[in-house]
Design a protein around this motif. Structure first.
Motif, short mmCIF file in Angstrom:
data_model
loop_
_atom_site.label_atom_id
_atom_site.label_comp_id
_atom_site.label_asym_id
_atom_site.label_seq_id
_atom_site.Cartn_x
_atom_site.Cartn_y
_atom_site.Cartn_z
N LEU A 53 10.49 -1.39 3.51
CA LEU A 53 9.06 -1.44 3.85
C LEU A 53 8.52 -2.87 3.82
O LEU A 53 7.38 -3.11 4.22
N TYR A 75 3.79 -8.81 15.77
CA TYR A 75 4.15 -7.81 14.76
C TYR A 75 4.95 -6.67 15.40
O TYR A 75 6.05 -6.33 14.96
N SER A 99 2.61 -6.78 7.62
CA SER A 99 2.34 -5.43 8.14
C SER A 99 1.19 -5.39 9.14
O SER A 99 0.74 -4.31 9.52
N ASP A 120 9.70 -6.89 -4.13
CA ASP A 120 8.61 -7.43 -3.30
C ASP A 120 8.58 -8.92 -3.62
O ASP A 120 9.36 -9.40 -4.45
N ASP A 149 12.04 -12.97 -1.85
CA ASP A 149 11.46 -13.30 -0.55
C ASP A 149 12.47 -12.91 0.53
O ASP A 149 13.61 -13.39 0.52
N LEU A 150 12.05 -12.05 1.43
CA LEU A 150 12.96 -11.56 2.49
C LEU A 150 13.48 -12.69 3.38
O LEU A 150 14.52 -12.54 4.03
N LYS A 201 9.05 -5.43 15.02
CA LYS A 201 9.53 -4.08 14.71
C LYS A 201 10.49 -3.61 15.81
O LYS A 201 11.48 -2.92 15.54
N GLY A 206 0.82 -1.22 0.00
CA GLY A 206 0.00 0.00 0.00
C GLY A 206 0.85 1.26 0.00
O GLY A 206 0.60 2.19 -0.79
N VAL A 207 1.84 1.32 0.86
CA VAL A 207 2.70 2.51 0.93
C VAL A 207 3.68 2.52 -0.25
O VAL A 207 3.89 3.55 -0.89
N ILE A 265 -0.37 5.44 7.62
CA ILE A 265 -0.28 6.06 6.29
C ILE A 265 -1.38 5.46 5.42
O ILE A 265 -1.27 4.33 4.94
P1 NAI Z 1 1.67 -3.78 2.98
O1 NAI Z 1 1.33 -5.04 3.69
O2 NAI Z 1 0.67 -3.20 2.05
O3 NAI Z 1 3.05 -3.96 2.20
C1 NAI Z 1 4.07 -4.79 2.65
C2 NAI Z 1 4.66 -5.50 1.46
O4 NAI Z 1 5.65 -6.43 1.94
C3 NAI Z 1 3.62 -6.31 0.66
O5 NAI Z 1 3.57 -5.88 -0.68
C4 NAI Z 1 4.10 -7.74 0.79
O6 NAI Z 1 3.94 -8.51 -0.40
C5 NAI Z 1 5.57 -7.59 1.14
N1 NAI Z 1 6.08 -8.77 1.84
C6 NAI Z 1 5.47 -9.49 2.82
N2 NAI Z 1 6.19 -10.57 3.13
C7 NAI Z 1 7.30 -10.53 2.36
C8 NAI Z 1 8.42 -11.38 2.21
N3 NAI Z 1 8.56 -12.50 2.94
N4 NAI Z 1 9.35 -11.05 1.30
C9 NAI Z 1 9.22 -9.94 0.54
N5 NAI Z 1 8.18 -9.10 0.62
C10 NAI Z 1 7.23 -9.39 1.53
O7 NAI Z 1 2.06 -2.71 4.12
P2 NAI Z 1 2.13 -1.13 4.00
O8 NAI Z 1 0.91 -0.57 4.61
O9 NAI Z 1 2.50 -0.73 2.63
O10 NAI Z 1 3.34 -0.82 4.99
C11 NAI Z 1 4.68 -0.76 4.54
C12 NAI Z 1 5.61 -0.94 5.73
O11 NAI Z 1 5.39 0.07 6.68
C13 NAI Z 1 5.44 -2.27 6.46
O12 NAI Z 1 6.71 -2.70 6.92
C14 NAI Z 1 4.58 -1.91 7.63
O13 NAI Z 1 4.81 -2.79 8.73
C15 NAI Z 1 5.05 -0.50 7.93
N6 NAI Z 1 4.01 0.30 8.55
C16 NAI Z 1 2.94 0.73 7.82
C17 NAI Z 1 1.97 1.51 8.40
C18 NAI Z 1 0.83 2.06 7.62
O14 NAI Z 1 0.08 2.85 8.18
N7 NAI Z 1 0.63 1.73 6.36
C19 NAI Z 1 2.05 1.86 9.84
C20 NAI Z 1 3.22 1.35 10.51
C21 NAI Z 1 4.15 0.62 9.88
#
Ligand code: NAI
Ligand code: 15L
Length: 270
Positions: free
Chosen positions: A75, A140, A79, A34, A55-56, A144, A14-15, A170
């Motif tokens: 990122l 989770y 999440s 990703d 894959d991380l 972090k 998303g971000v 965000i």
């Molecule tokens: P999201 O879940 O939409 O994006 C995270 C991405 O990481 C996804 O596209 C997913 O495919 C990828 N991912 C998951 N497991 C993986 C793996 N094993 N290997 C490679 N990629 C992998 O989350 P969002 O909202 O975009 O957040 C981005 C980052 O910011 C995350 O780390 C989240 O924890 C952190 N965050 C976000 C907040 C928000 O309000 N959106 C608030 C606090 C932290």
């Protein structure tokens, strides 16, 4: 200032998707990564972009992903609150792989997407700063918190610098009362990223990622050297939020900073 090549993990999230077009001003070349399945759906690479499935949890693949990059915006990962085993792979092993690769390849600066859920068990009537005890609100949040410790260790031991951004929320809009405190706009996030990437000598700095909201829970005094000055405010969403049905006064969504995350689980029945 700009980097020659910048890596963005979680680029299909998303971000990451919203950030992608903004990164052209940060670096000559941007590597977007990703999970392969997620990256396929994220569209073709622009001339200044490289697109990569990784894959991380795969240490060798992460090492190859990081090679040739000067800085990393990390990122990627799970999440939301999930069973420990899922968090372990993507977030805990994942952050180790990122830092180990950063050390091996001489990466100067990492931006770690930490979360407000590192301190989610504080009450909403408390105001906290980056030196207060962490109170993670689930596996989770624990991952972090571990990532922040990893960042501190790689700075103390190897000089890899990090800004850990404890992101609030965000999303395009603040959609509930809790988010009126935690919301961060994409413009403000971009500014904070720019300052986090280009301010010299940050060591390991922890900063809360929020806009200039009227009521906040977080005090960024220990990140003043970043010079982050948010311009947006969640007040524009207040009327819409207050017109909605509200949660019960004792609902964690209304009492604890981490909201519903504090009441997730238990998982993992044996
Ligand atoms: P999201 O879940 O939409 O994006 C995270 C991405 O990481 C996804 O596209 C997913 O495919 C990828 N991912 C998951 N497991 C993986 C793996 N094993 N290997 C490679 N990629 C992998 O989350 P969002 O909202 O975009 O957040 C981005 C980052 O910011 C995350 O780390 C989240 O924890 C952190 N965050 C976000 C907040 C928000 O309000 N959106 C608030 C606090 C932290
Ligand atoms: C987070 O850490 C999550 O990644 C995001 O999906 C939101 O839940 C955010 O925190 C929040 O607290 O609003």
């Amino acid at each position: 200032a700009r980097f020659s090549r910048l890596l963005l993990t979680g680029a299909a999230g998303g971000v990451g998707k919203q950030l992608r077009p903004r990164l052209a001003s940060f670096a000559d070349s941007v590597r977007l990564a990703d999970l392969a399945s997620a990256m396929e759906a994220a569209g073709p690479a622009a001339p200044h972009e490289q697109v990569l499935g990784c894959d991380l949890a795969d240490r060798v693949a992460v090492d190859a992903m990081v090679a040739g990059c000067e800085a990393i915006i990390h990122l990627g990962g799970v999440s939301v609150e999930r069973p420990f085993e899922e968090i372990l792979e993507a977030n805990i092993k994942g952050v180790f792989h990122i830092y180990e690769a950063a050390r091996r390849h001489g990466v100067k600066r990492v931006i770690f997407a930490s979360s407000n859920h590192v301190t989610g068990f504080y009450r909403q009537d408390q105001r906290i700063n980056a030196h207060d005890l962490r109170r993670p609100d689930g596996y989770y949040g624990l991952s972090k918190s571990y990532g922040e410790d990893m960042a501190q260790f790689y700075f103390d031991r190897y000089g890899v610098e990090t800004v850990s951004i404890r992101i609030g929320s965000i999303f395009p809009e603040a959609t509930n009362r809790r988010m009126l405190a935690s919301w961060m706009s994409m413009d403000d996030f971009e500014q904070l990223l720019r300052r986090s990437l280009f301010t010299p000598d940050v060591g390991h700095t922890v900063v809360y990622g929020m806009s200039a909201n009227a009521h906040t829970w977080w005090d960024n005094r220990y990140a003043a050297h970043l010079g982050y000055a948010p311009k947006d405010s969640s007040e524009i969403f207040r009327a819409k939020v207050e017109a909605q049905p509200q949660p019960a006064p004792d609902d964690p969504v209304a009492t604890l900073q981490g909201g519903a995350f504090t009441a997730a689980g238990p998982f993992d029945p044996l």
